[in-house]
Design a protein around this motif. Structure first.
Motif, PDB file in Angstrom:
ATOM      1  N   UNK A  44       0.868  -1.176   0.000  1.00 48.75           N
ATOM      2  CA  UNK A  44       0.000   0.000   0.000  1.00 48.75           C
ATOM      3  C   UNK A  44       0.907   1.228   0.000  1.00 48.75           C
ATOM      4  N   UNK A  45       0.697   2.164  -0.920  1.00 48.49           N
ATOM      5  CA  UNK A  45       1.618   3.312  -0.999  1.00 48.49           C
ATOM      6  C   UNK A  45       1.353   4.361   0.072  1.00 48.49           C
ATOM      7  N   UNK A  46       1.520   3.978   1.332  1.00 53.51           N
ATOM      8  CA  UNK A  46       1.390   4.919   2.451  1.00 53.51           C
ATOM      9  C   UNK A  46       2.726   4.893   3.190  1.00 53.51           C
ATOM     10  N   UNK A  47       3.268   6.060   3.463  1.00 54.00           N
ATOM     11  CA  UNK A  47       4.542   6.135   4.163  1.00 54.00           C
ATOM     12  C   UNK A  47       4.412   5.618   5.592  1.00 54.00           C
ATOM     13  N   UNK A  48       5.517   5.045   6.111  1.00 51.00           N
ATOM     14  CA  UNK A  48       5.489   4.442   7.452  1.00 51.00           C
ATOM     15  C   UNK A  48       5.275   5.478   8.551  1.00 51.00           C
ATOM     16  N   UNK A  49       5.436   6.756   8.219  1.00 47.26           N
ATOM     17  CA  UNK A  49       5.259   7.783   9.253  1.00 47.26           C
ATOM     18  C   UNK A  49       3.976   8.582   9.073  1.00 47.26           C
ATOM     19  N   UNK A  69       7.069  -2.097  12.221  1.00 48.54           N
ATOM     20  CA  UNK A  69       8.483  -2.466  12.128  1.00 48.54           C
ATOM     21  C   UNK A  69       9.409  -1.409  12.693  1.00 48.54           C
ATOM     22  N   UNK A  70       9.446  -0.200  12.138  1.00 52.27           N
ATOM     23  CA  UNK A  70      10.436   0.804  12.540  1.00 52.27           C
ATOM     24  C   UNK A  70      10.028   1.623  13.768  1.00 52.27           C
ATOM     25  N   UNK A  71      10.989   2.336  14.330  1.00 48.25           N
ATOM     26  CA  UNK A  71      10.729   3.104  15.549  1.00 48.25           C
ATOM     27  C   UNK A  71       9.987   4.414  15.285  1.00 48.25           C
ATOM     28  N   UNK A  72      10.204   5.021  14.093  1.00 44.68           N
ATOM     29  CA  UNK A  72       9.675   6.373  13.896  1.00 44.68           C
ATOM     30  C   UNK A  72       8.154   6.449  14.100  1.00 44.68           C
ATOM     31  N   UNK A  73       7.358   5.557  13.481  1.00 42.59           N
ATOM     32  CA  UNK A  73       5.913   5.661  13.708  1.00 42.59           C
ATOM     33  C   UNK A  73       5.529   5.449  15.177  1.00 42.59           C
ATOM     34  N   UNK A  74       6.317   4.650  15.887  1.00 45.25           N
ATOM     35  CA  UNK A  74       6.013   4.402  17.302  1.00 45.25           C
ATOM     36  C   UNK A  74       6.275   5.653  18.128  1.00 45.25           C
ATOM     37  N   UNK A  75       7.393   6.325  17.843  1.00 46.55           N
ATOM     38  CA  UNK A  75       7.680   7.545  18.611  1.00 46.55           C
ATOM     39  C   UNK A  75       6.704   8.656  18.215  1.00 46.55           C
ATOM     40  N   UNK A  76       6.081   8.529  17.030  1.00 45.60           N
ATOM     41  CA  UNK A  76       5.067   9.505  16.615  1.00 45.60           C
ATOM     42  C   UNK A  76       3.673   9.150  17.133  1.00 45.60           C
ATOM     43  N   UNK A  77       3.531   8.005  17.800  1.00 45.70           N
ATOM     44  CA  UNK A  77       2.248   7.676  18.430  1.00 45.70           C
ATOM     45  C   UNK A  77       1.318   6.822  17.590  1.00 45.70           C
ATOM     46  N   UNK A  78       1.844   5.987  16.691  1.00 47.97           N
ATOM     47  CA  UNK A  78       0.960   5.129  15.881  1.00 47.97           C
ATOM     48  C   UNK A  78       0.164   4.157  16.757  1.00 47.97           C
ATOM     49  N   UNK A  79       0.812   3.588  17.770  1.00 53.17           N
ATOM     50  CA  UNK A  79       0.096   2.616  18.613  1.00 53.17           C
ATOM     51  C   UNK A  79      -1.055   3.298  19.351  1.00 53.17           C
ATOM     52  N   UNK A  96       5.818   4.721  25.986  1.00 54.81           N
ATOM     53  CA  UNK A  96       6.764   3.617  26.198  1.00 54.81           C
ATOM     54  C   UNK A  96       7.892   3.655  25.161  1.00 54.81           C
ATOM     55  N   UNK A  97       7.617   4.202  23.973  1.00 55.20           N
ATOM     56  CA  UNK A  97       8.644   4.297  22.928  1.00 55.20           C
ATOM     57  C   UNK A  97       9.723   5.309  23.288  1.00 55.20           C
ATOM     58  N   UNK A  98       9.514   6.072  24.367  1.00 51.47           N
ATOM     59  CA  UNK A  98      10.587   6.979  24.807  1.00 51.47           C
ATOM     60  C   UNK A  98      11.846   6.209  25.192  1.00 51.47           C
ATOM     61  N   UNK A  99      11.706   4.904  25.446  1.00 51.41           N
ATOM     62  CA  UNK A  99      12.893   4.090  25.739  1.00 51.41           C
ATOM     63  C   UNK A  99      13.870   4.123  24.564  1.00 51.41           C
ATOM     64  N   UNK A 100      13.371   4.380  23.351  1.00 51.35           N
ATOM     65  CA  UNK A 100      14.285   4.567  22.220  1.00 51.35           C
ATOM     66  C   UNK A 100      14.443   6.039  21.874  1.00 51.35           C
ATOM     67  N   UNK A 101      13.386   6.811  22.056  1.00 56.29           N
ATOM     68  CA  UNK A 101      13.381   8.202  21.593  1.00 56.29           C
ATOM     69  C   UNK A 101      14.230   9.137  22.433  1.00 56.29           C
TER      70      UNK A 101
END
Ligand code: AMP
Ligand code: GLY
Length: 422
Positions: A44-49, A69-79, A96-101
């Motif tokens: 699907x042509x939608x960017x991961x972020x 898969x990647x961290x960027x959408x998680x740090x942006x609040x996808x979950x 919780x993704x602040x553990x990487x961010x």
């Protein structure tokens, strides 16, 4: 079950490959995917972020599970956005993704949990940072606090080098605002291991370990990359060490995150240094590693989809993950010039020959398919040639046999993956 995987690298190809084998799966999409993923999933042509577009697509298709898969959408609040929309999502909340961010946040949580790690201090003032560096001496490590695309860390051999890093990160802001504060850390010495745990907020299960190869050149020379190869399991990381890491790092950190009201659900990736005093935490990531995921997925015998669902539903206690005891190894093929500037659009031939080598899985990372069917390089890291065999040496031989079947003059790879173990 209808599943949407978010991302388009080698890690996501390996996740799609494992999910496609699940008897629970009825339909698989991947956004944005790549040419290899397109053989297994509808891309699907939608960017991961693009969080709103991902959520809208998942709602429209009544997706049962979103796997990030990647961290960027998680740090942006996808979950969080999925939860608000009533969608099940495998991956941690923004909190919780602040553990990487945020590296500073990680160190605070790790200290509160009593997890062993490097001595550290945080500075918003470059003058104070320099004074601390001079007092500590070298070698010493300087890190931008925020996300810097994996490039915000300087392992300085001398005090001068560390002071130059302070100037670059804090004063010239070469990584932008993520350098507003820096961490200065004790330099840990030993072998580095990537350790993965599947977490449901309260319970953590070991997902296994791998060793990455971050430098671009043979013998660990040249600049850092996203990872040029991996193998699993690393023989130095014994079961006793694994149990120690679960008991001293993973479980206490999981409990501390729950205590703070931001329980961690997803893959907790602990970057460890095996020091003379035992394993110490370098950093956390909140996702699978790439290329470590490729090496792990070929060894997983259990149903990945069932495991991810159990993690989402808080039902990991008692869940049994089974692994192939044979070692696996991934060789990354990258476009010449990577991690610097590289050309896109060069043609890759011989992928079928490589995939036909027994024991080999060809995972795509940065690839695209031309209208005439040709596979073109479309990124820095382009392929992850993965092999599993009775011994690590055999896995390496098989992987390089497949690499040598590929005709791509504009690509290159390291020839020494797993050199520390062989
Ligand atoms: P990070 O971005 O935190 O993963 O750091 C990048 C790399 O720098 C790590 O993979 C390690 O090789 C190295 N590194 C980071 N922190 C330390 C440390 N405290 N001691 C030694 N090496 C480190
Ligand atoms: N291979 C290291 C990472 O995924 O961060």
């Amino acid at each position: 079950m209808k599943v949407l995987v978010v991302g388009g690298g080698g890690r996501e190809h390996a996740l799609c490959w494992a999910l496609a084998a699940s008897p629970l799966l009825t339909r698989l999409w991947c956004a944005p995917g790549n040419a290899g993923i397109a053989e297994l999933a509808e891309c699907v042509p939608i960017g991961a972020e693009d969080i709103p577009a991902l959520v809208a697509f998942a709602k429209a298709q009544a997706v049962d599970l979103v796997v990030v898969g990647p961290e960027a959408p998680l740090t942006l609040g996808l979950a969080d956005a999925c939860a608000e929309a009533g969608l099940k999502c495998f991956g941690p909340s923004q909190a919780a993704a602040r553990l990487e961010g945020s590296k500073g946040f990680t160190r605070e949580v790790a200290d509160a949990a009593g997890a062993p790690g490097a001595r550290w201090a945080r500075f918003a003032d470059p003058v104070a940072a320099r004074a601390y560096i001079r007092a500590q001496g070298a070698p010493i490590v300087v890190k931008a606090d925020g996300l810097a695309a994996g490039k915000g860390v300087v392992v300085a051999a001398t005090v001068e080098e560390a002071e130059a890093a302070i100037a670059d990160i804090m004063e010239s802001r070469i990584h932008g605002e993520s350098g507003a504060t820096v961490l200065v850390e004790e330099c840990l010495i030993g072998q580095e291991i990537s350790f993965f745990a599947l977490c449901d907020g309260r319970t953590a299960l070991p997902l296994g370990a791998a060793q990455d190869h971050k430098r671009v050149g043979d013998g660990d020379t040249g600049p850092n990359t996203g990872g040029m190869g991996a193998y699993s399991p690393p023989p130095v990381f014994t079961e006793a060490l694994r149990d120690q890491v679960m008991a001293r790092i993973v479980r206490p950190v999981l409990a501390e995150m729950a205590r703070r009201g931001s329980p961690f659900r997803g893959v907790l990736f602990a970057g460890l240094m095996l020091t003379a005093e035992g394993p110490k935490l370098i950093e956390f990531n909140v996702r699978f590693g790439d290329p470590e995921c490729q090496a792990l997925m070929v060894r997983l015998k259990s149903d990945l989809l069932a495991a991810l669902l159990a993690a989402c539903d808080g039902e990991l206690a008692g869940f049994d993950l089974r692994w192939d005891a044979r070692p696996s190894l991934t060789v990354v093929m990258a476009a010449r010039g990577y991690p610097g500037a590289y050309a896109k659009g060069t043609e890759i031939r011989g992928l079928d020959r490589a995939a036909a080598v027994p024991g080999v899985q060809v995972f795509h990372a940065g690839t695209a398919r031309r209208a005439d069917g040709a596979i073109l390089a479309n990124g820095g890291r382009v392929l992850g040639i993965t092999a599993m065999a009775e011994t690590l040496q055999a896995a390496r031989d098989v992987a390089y046999r497949a690499v040598d079947a590929i005709d791509w003059p504009e690509g290159f790879c390291r020839r020494d993956i797993a050199h520390r173990a062989l």
